[in-house]
Design a protein around this motif. Sequence first.
Motif, PDB file in Angstrom:
ATOM      1  N   GLN A  41      40.047  35.016  52.777  1.00 28.69           N
ATOM      2  CA  GLN A  41      40.054  35.620  51.447  1.00 28.69           C
ATOM      3  C   GLN A  41      41.149  34.987  50.595  1.00 28.69           C
ATOM      4  O   GLN A  41      42.230  34.682  51.080  1.00 28.69           O
ATOM      5  N   LYS A  93      39.354  45.345  45.414  1.00 24.10           N
ATOM      6  CA  LYS A  93      38.334  44.957  44.432  1.00 24.10           C
ATOM      7  C   LYS A  93      38.844  43.889  43.470  1.00 24.10           C
ATOM      8  O   LYS A  93      38.080  43.045  43.026  1.00 24.10           O
ATOM      9  N   SER A  95      40.872  41.336  44.001  1.00 21.18           N
ATOM     10  CA  SER A  95      40.799  39.974  44.538  1.00 21.18           C
ATOM     11  C   SER A  95      39.429  39.613  45.091  1.00 21.18           C
ATOM     12  O   SER A  95      39.111  38.432  45.217  1.00 21.18           O
ATOM     13  N   GLN A  96      38.610  40.592  45.406  1.00 19.85           N
ATOM     14  CA  GLN A  96      37.300  40.276  45.971  1.00 19.85           C
ATOM     15  C   GLN A  96      36.193  40.211  44.929  1.00 19.85           C
ATOM     16  O   GLN A  96      35.202  39.515  45.138  1.00 19.85           O
ATOM     17  N   TYR A  97      36.336  40.935  43.828  1.00 22.41           N
ATOM     18  CA  TYR A  97      35.260  40.983  42.844  1.00 22.41           C
ATOM     19  C   TYR A  97      35.684  40.472  41.469  1.00 22.41           C
ATOM     20  O   TYR A  97      35.116  39.534  40.939  1.00 22.41           O
ATOM     21  N   TYR A  98      36.678  41.138  40.885  1.00 28.39           N
ATOM     22  CA  TYR A  98      37.017  40.867  39.496  1.00 28.39           C
ATOM     23  C   TYR A  98      37.527  39.440  39.272  1.00 28.39           C
ATOM     24  O   TYR A  98      37.065  38.753  38.372  1.00 28.39           O
ATOM     25  N   PRO A 100      37.356  36.594  41.209  1.00 27.74           N
ATOM     26  CA  PRO A 100      36.410  35.486  41.400  1.00 27.74           C
ATOM     27  C   PRO A 100      35.425  35.340  40.239  1.00 27.74           C
ATOM     28  O   PRO A 100      35.087  34.224  39.834  1.00 27.74           O
ATOM     29  N   ILE A 101      34.993  36.470  39.694  1.00 26.05           N
ATOM     30  CA  ILE A 101      34.079  36.415  38.547  1.00 26.05           C
ATOM     31  C   ILE A 101      34.797  35.808  37.345  1.00 26.05           C
ATOM     32  O   ILE A 101      34.244  34.958  36.647  1.00 26.05           O
TER      33      ILE A 101
END
Length: 171
Positions: A41, A93, A95-98, A100-101
């Motif tokens: 990650q 959330k 670092s995993q979702y916002y 990267p988008i």
Amino acid sequence: RKYEDMYHKVLDLLLKFAYLDKKEFVKKEVVKEEVKEEVKQSTIADFIETINQKNIEIEHEEISNGLYQICAYLKQIELIEKNFPKSQDKLMKVSQYYLPILVGILEDYKKMSVSVQSHEEFKAAEDKLIKTIILINEALKTICTTVCQEEFMAMNANMSTLEMLLRKDGL
């Protein structure tokens, strides 16, 4: 009774696992662990570095200023993660979702800014990106305050208790 076929399939799978050779099972577990190590990650620090690099490449002042703010909030979040390990689940959330988008959007913007900068849709996309960056900054600000809310409440409760004890003892 309702899902008899599914029941039999699950039962068959359980029986197969029960009779598996232990060596095969251990091999599968080792492979799973190796796969987990490969899917590393990205950390908040990685995203700060990436966003700063994208910011250097982007010449739009308003977008650039917004990205500087995002990095400042991310540094706060990084400190919160370090000092309050329990908060990591709440911050996952980010670092995993916002992020990267956001990085994907910035990469797309940079590609388009080189080739289609004079196009009308590009201007609309640029305005929407500015609004999105403002929204992300507000979200990160909210995240910073709400993640530490429990710690603030506990600290205030402890201070109130201490004050009451001191009053009770006439100090």
